[in-house]
Design a protein around this motif. Structure first.
Motif, PDB file in Angstrom:
ATOM      1  N   GLY A  14       0.825  -1.196   0.000  1.00  0.00           N
ATOM      2  CA  GLY A  14       0.000   0.000   0.000  1.00  0.00           C
ATOM      3  C   GLY A  14       0.860   1.247   0.000  1.00  0.00           C
ATOM      4  N   GLY A  15       0.325   2.326   0.603  1.00  0.00           N
ATOM      5  CA  GLY A  15       1.111   3.551   0.665  1.00  0.00           C
ATOM      6  C   GLY A  15       0.337   4.814   0.381  1.00  0.00           C
ATOM      7  N   GLY A  16      -0.990   4.766   0.489  1.00  0.00           N
ATOM      8  CA  GLY A  16      -1.781   5.966   0.268  1.00  0.00           C
ATOM      9  C   GLY A  16      -1.622   6.498  -1.146  1.00  0.00           C
ATOM     10  N   MET A  17      -1.362   7.803  -1.268  1.00  0.00           N
ATOM     11  CA  MET A  17      -1.246   8.424  -2.579  1.00  0.00           C
ATOM     12  C   MET A  17       0.001   7.969  -3.335  1.00  0.00           C
ATOM     13  N   ARG A  18       0.964   7.370  -2.638  1.00  0.00           N
ATOM     14  CA  ARG A  18       2.113   6.779  -3.340  1.00  0.00           C
ATOM     15  C   ARG A  18       1.675   5.633  -4.241  1.00  0.00           C
ATOM     16  N   GLY A  19       0.434   5.183  -4.023  1.00  0.00           N
ATOM     17  CA  GLY A  19      -0.096   4.108  -4.848  1.00  0.00           C
ATOM     18  C   GLY A  19      -0.160   4.448  -6.320  1.00  0.00           C
ATOM     19  N   LEU A  20      -0.041   5.725  -6.679  1.00  0.00           N
ATOM     20  CA  LEU A  20      -0.031   6.064  -8.101  1.00  0.00           C
ATOM     21  C   LEU A  20       1.199   5.495  -8.800  1.00  0.00           C
ATOM     22  N   TYR A  21       2.280   5.287  -8.045  1.00  0.00           N
ATOM     23  CA  TYR A  21       3.441   4.583  -8.615  1.00  0.00           C
ATOM     24  C   TYR A  21       3.017   3.171  -8.997  1.00  0.00           C
ATOM     25  N   THR A  22       2.329   2.501  -8.095  1.00  0.00           N
ATOM     26  CA  THR A  22       1.831   1.147  -8.361  1.00  0.00           C
ATOM     27  C   THR A  22       0.866   1.141  -9.535  1.00  0.00           C
ATOM     28  N   ALA A  23       0.002   2.145  -9.610  1.00  0.00           N
ATOM     29  CA  ALA A  23      -0.948   2.241 -10.727  1.00  0.00           C
ATOM     30  C   ALA A  23      -0.213   2.324 -12.055  1.00  0.00           C
ATOM     31  N   GLY A  24       0.883   3.095 -12.092  1.00  0.00           N
ATOM     32  CA  GLY A  24       1.681   3.169 -13.313  1.00  0.00           C
ATOM     33  C   GLY A  24       2.290   1.832 -13.677  1.00  0.00           C
ATOM     34  N   VAL A 163      -9.330  -2.925  10.586  1.00  0.00           N
ATOM     35  CA  VAL A 163      -8.643  -1.707  10.168  1.00  0.00           C
ATOM     36  C   VAL A 163      -7.591  -2.060   9.119  1.00  0.00           C
ATOM     37  N   ASP A 164      -6.801  -1.080   8.768  1.00  0.00           N
ATOM     38  CA  ASP A 164      -5.810  -1.161   7.699  1.00  0.00           C
ATOM     39  C   ASP A 164      -5.020  -2.477   7.680  1.00  0.00           C
ATOM     40  N   GLY A 165      -5.064  -3.150   6.547  1.00  0.00           N
ATOM     41  CA  GLY A 165      -4.336  -4.403   6.408  1.00  0.00           C
ATOM     42  C   GLY A 165      -2.841  -4.230   6.502  1.00  0.00           C
ATOM     43  N   GLY A 166      -2.355  -3.006   6.194  1.00  0.00           N
ATOM     44  CA  GLY A 166      -0.927  -2.754   6.265  1.00  0.00           C
ATOM     45  C   GLY A 166      -0.372  -2.744   7.671  1.00  0.00           C
ATOM     46  N   VAL A 167      -1.241  -2.702   8.682  1.00  0.00           N
ATOM     47  CA  VAL A 167      -0.774  -2.722  10.066  1.00  0.00           C
ATOM     48  C   VAL A 167      -0.245  -4.103  10.423  1.00  0.00           C
ATOM     49  N   ALA A 168      -1.016  -5.144  10.162  1.00  0.00           N
ATOM     50  CA  ALA A 168      -0.606  -6.511  10.504  1.00  0.00           C
ATOM     51  C   ALA A 168       0.264  -7.142   9.418  1.00  0.00           C
ATOM     52  N   ASP A 169      -0.011  -6.813   8.158  1.00  0.00           N
ATOM     53  CA  ASP A 169       0.739  -7.429   7.061  1.00  0.00           C
ATOM     54  C   ASP A 169       0.851  -6.439   5.897  1.00  0.00           C
ATOM     55  N   PRO A 170       1.880  -5.580   5.918  1.00  0.00           N
ATOM     56  CA  PRO A 170       2.000  -4.520   4.919  1.00  0.00           C
ATOM     57  C   PRO A 170       2.321  -4.999   3.509  1.00  0.00           C
ATOM     58  N   ILE A 171       2.941  -6.178   3.405  1.00  0.00           N
ATOM     59  CA  ILE A 171       3.292  -6.734   2.088  1.00  0.00           C
ATOM     60  C   ILE A 171       2.900  -8.213   2.127  1.00  0.00           C
ATOM     61  N   PRO A 172       1.686  -8.550   1.731  1.00  0.00           N
ATOM     62  CA  PRO A 172       1.140  -9.889   1.986  1.00  0.00           C
ATOM     63  C   PRO A 172       1.670 -10.998   1.070  1.00  0.00           C
ATOM     64  N   ILE A 173       2.974 -11.219   1.173  1.00  0.00           N
ATOM     65  CA  ILE A 173       3.561 -12.308   0.380  1.00  0.00           C
ATOM     66  C   ILE A 173       3.370 -13.655   1.076  1.00  0.00           C
TER      67      ILE A 173
END
Length: 289
Positions: A14-24, A163-173
């Motif tokens: 995730g990363g909030g508005m940084r997600g536009l990098y992911t969108a690209g 709440v936010d999934g990034g709290v318990a598992d920020p990168i769900p590999i």
């Protein structure tokens, strides 16, 4: 269309508005014809990953620009009154229904499995979801996965408060591997060498979540969890079980970035860097096990 083995998953940070990098990155993958049998997401990437599965190129870019230009999206007055900094109904109701209409039919017909991570505030454990029989359920869970503690209220789902999934598992590999996807493409929104620092808001967590001690400890130790996961992923990259896509230089945007020029640059950076890695990715995906 590049044919992928059944055990290759796509994992999104995730990363909030940084997600536009992911969108690209994902729009480039769509243009190149890459598809994955599983897309595992956390926090804001739940929304981004959903649009990727429905193959709606450009819709996340449109949605983020709407949010950046809408003064109603952030309100500190609402934060004081309702413990909600962001207008979550705009994000997860108005946007997919009106601003960037989501094609739920294409999503369900894709055959791609979406995995959304959330955090149970009572136990502090990660809860994963991979069944979305309706548009409403999909976006309710995407909302839960993006609901940052303190900045957004928890979401009631079945018998849990999430709440936010990034709290318990920020990168769900890990859940991707546990479901049989032994090789993964991982998209991060932080550059190589980034180390998450301890939060300065431990006192606030203790004040807001007195009745949830497990969540408090999870929030206080969140940096250690994140840094440990990124170290594990870097080792997997060395072992050739992970193909890592991450910014080549630090992203200039914060989680709540609203400068449209900055956001456009994030998107372009993600698209360009994925384009540059297309042959390396194709080789990784087509490797003989």
């Amino acid at each position: 269309m590049t044919s992928l083995k059944n055990n290759v998953g796509l994992v999104l940070e995730g990363g909030g508005m940084r997600g536009l990098y992911t969108a690209g990155v994902l729009d480039c993958l769509n243009d190149l014809g890459f598809k994955f049998p599983l897309v595992a997401t956390a926090s804001s990437s739940a929304l981004i990953g959903s649009y990727f599965i429905s193959e709606q190129k450009g819709q996340i870019y449109k949605a983020y620009n709407y949010l950046a230009s809408n003064y109603r999206i952030i309100s500190f007055k609402r934060m004081m009154a309702d413990k909600e900094l962001f207008r979550m109904d705009l994000l997860f109701e108005h946007v997919p229904e009106t601003v960037a209409p989501f094609d739920f039919s294409a999503f369900t017909k894709s055959g791609v499995k979406l995995l959304i991570s959330t955090t149970d505030i009572l136990t502090g454990s990660a809860v994963y979801h991979d069944s979305f029989p309706s548009h409403d359920k999909l976006f309710l869970l995407a909302r839960a996965s993006s609901s940052l503690p303190i900045l957004a209220p928890s979401v009631a789902f079945e018998d849990k408060l999430l709440v936010d999934g990034g709290v318990a598992d920020p990168i769900p590999i890990k859940p991707s591997i546990e479901r049989g996807y032994q090789r993964n493409v991982v998209v991060l929104t932080r550059n190589q060498g980034y180390i998450k620092k301890p939060s300065y808001f431990g006192w606030m967590y203790r004040r807001f979540f007195r009745q949830y001690p497990e969540l408090i400890q999870l929030l206080i130790n969140r940096h250690n969890n994140y840094n440990r996961i990124t170290q594990d992923i870097q080792q997997m990259e060395k072992d050739h079980s992970v193909f890592l896509i991450r910014p080549e230089k630090p992203l200039v945007a914060g989680r709540m970035e609203r400068n449209r020029q900055v956001l456009e640059e994030l998107y372009r950076q993600g698209y360009k860097e994925m384009q540059q890695k297309k042959e390396a990715l194709r080789s990784f995906l087509l490797e003989t096990e």
